[in-house]
Design a protein around this motif. Structure first.
Motif, PDB file in Angstrom:
ATOM      1  N   HIS A  13      14.564  41.896  75.255  1.00  0.00           N
ATOM      2  CA  HIS A  13      15.243  42.438  74.086  1.00  0.00           C
ATOM      3  C   HIS A  13      16.468  43.190  74.560  1.00  0.00           C
ATOM      4  CE1 HIS A  13      12.932  46.506  74.248  1.00  0.00           C
ATOM      5  NE2 HIS A  13      12.775  45.864  75.372  1.00  0.00           N
ATOM      6  N   PHE A  14      17.348  43.534  73.648  1.00  0.00           N
ATOM      7  CA  PHE A  14      18.642  44.159  73.968  1.00  0.00           C
ATOM      8  C   PHE A  14      19.538  43.245  74.801  1.00  0.00           C
ATOM      9  CE2 PHE A  14      15.894  48.082  73.662  1.00  0.00           C
ATOM     10  CZ  PHE A  14      16.434  48.562  72.480  1.00  0.00           C
TER      11      PHE A  14
ATOM     12  N   SER B 263      18.520  38.795  69.384  1.00  0.00           N
ATOM     13  CA  SER B 263      19.887  38.291  69.328  1.00  0.00           C
ATOM     14  C   SER B 263      19.936  37.041  68.465  1.00  0.00           C
ATOM     15  CB  SER B 263      20.415  38.000  70.737  1.00  0.00           C
ATOM     16  OG  SER B 263      19.562  37.104  71.418  1.00  0.00           O
TER      17      SER B 263
ATOM     18  N   ILE C  71      21.580  46.408  79.504  1.00  0.00           N
ATOM     19  CA  ILE C  71      21.141  46.116  78.156  1.00  0.00           C
ATOM     20  C   ILE C  71      22.314  46.327  77.207  1.00  0.00           C
ATOM     21  CG2 ILE C  71      18.698  46.674  78.524  1.00  0.00           C
ATOM     22  CD1 ILE C  71      19.231  49.441  77.279  1.00  0.00           C
ATOM     23  N   MET C  72      22.254  45.694  76.049  1.00  0.00           N
ATOM     24  CA  MET C  72      23.201  45.865  74.948  1.00  0.00           C
ATOM     25  C   MET C  72      24.665  45.573  75.263  1.00  0.00           C
ATOM     26  SD  MET C  72      21.494  49.107  72.959  1.00  0.00           S
ATOM     27  CE  MET C  72      21.465  50.241  74.357  1.00  0.00           C
TER      28      MET C  72
ATOM     29  N   ALA D 196      16.196  44.493  67.938  1.00  0.00           N
ATOM     30  CA  ALA D 196      16.849  44.322  69.247  1.00  0.00           C
ATOM     31  C   ALA D 196      16.791  42.889  69.745  1.00  0.00           C
ATOM     32  CB  ALA D 196      16.264  45.282  70.285  1.00  0.00           C
TER      33      ALA D 196
ATOM     34  N   TYR E 289       7.771  49.428  74.115  1.00  0.00           N
ATOM     35  CA  TYR E 289       8.407  48.187  73.726  1.00  0.00           C
ATOM     36  C   TYR E 289       7.509  47.006  74.045  1.00  0.00           C
ATOM     37  CZ  TYR E 289      12.394  51.348  73.893  1.00  0.00           C
ATOM     38  OH  TYR E 289      13.226  52.398  73.704  1.00  0.00           O
TER      39      TYR E 289
ATOM     40  N   TYR F  96      14.340  51.655  77.517  1.00  0.00           N
ATOM     41  CA  TYR F  96      15.629  51.992  78.078  1.00  0.00           C
ATOM     42  C   TYR F  96      15.615  52.474  79.532  1.00  0.00           C
ATOM     43  CZ  TYR F  96      17.774  52.216  73.417  1.00  0.00           C
ATOM     44  OH  TYR F  96      18.265  51.930  72.189  1.00  0.00           O
TER      45      TYR F  96
ATOM     46  N   GLY G  71      19.557  42.237  79.236  1.00  0.00           N
ATOM     47  CA  GLY G  71      18.480  42.734  78.399  1.00  0.00           C
ATOM     48  C   GLY G  71      17.447  43.481  79.209  1.00  0.00           C
TER      49      GLY G  71
END
Length: 195
Positions: A103-104, A52, A160-161, A50, A74, A127, A121
């Protein structure tokens, strides 16, 4: 420019539950020959998922990511690494980026390769949120960070993502989709940030 795709890290598990195995290997997929080649990657970033990546000229930049194989927790990181695509050598550029552990997140590279943009992120609560909605720029030559927006006002819901690209002709960033902090969750929105 080289006609290939680069893949770094990731995770895998054999069963439907339990911890994951994290990877730190680096692979190149040649789009002309449809073949994979593992690239030398000794002394590089620790295994992660996760994170980049962007390509700036002859260098691949890696930022952040999750460093634990645990399935339900996480541990995001804040390091930045550069991989020389000619000499096949890793260099750590930043141990503790001002943009923080995340992350994400989404990243994009400026068309001239001088800046990496980082948006959104999550921290150790992804999540579940709340997520990040801030936007940062990292000047690669000087190694300096600047916050472009705090994500608080006149901004999309933190997420996120998402996907992020730089449009140099219009001097803007375009962001699409992601999983945001609102009741909506996964979103199909497109947002523009005027640089």
């Amino acid at each position: 420019e080289r006609g290939r795709m680069i893949v770094h890290g990731g995770r895998w598990r054999e069963a439907d539950s339990g911890n994951y195995t994290l990877f730190d290997d680096l692979w190149s997929f040649d789009l002309e020959t449809n073949s994979w080649t593992e690239l030398p990657s000794a002394d590089g970033p620790r295994a992660r998922v996760a994170h980049s990546m962007v390509v700036s000229g002859d260098h691949l930049l890696v930022y952040g990511g999750n460093s634990t194989g645990a399935a339900t927790s996480y541990v995001p990181m804040a390091d930045v690494w550069s991989y020389d695509l000619n000499d096949f050598v890793w260099t750590r550029l930043d141990d503790d980026a001002p943009a923080g552990n995340r992350h994400f997140q989404a990243t994009a590279i400026s068309e001239d390769g001088a800046k990496m943009f980082v948006y959104g992120g999550g921290d150790e609560n992804a999540y579940y949120g709340p997520f990040f909605g801030d936007l940062w720029a990292y000047r690669i030559e000087s190694g300096t960070w600047s916050q472009l927006h705090d994500g608080e006002t006149d901004a999309p819901h933190a997420r996120i993502m998402p996907n992020l690209i730089h449009d140099g002709a219009a001097n803007q960033l375009l962001m699409w989709s992601g999983h945001d902090d609102s009741n909506l969750g996964n979103t199909n929105q497109v947002w523009r940030f005027d640089l």
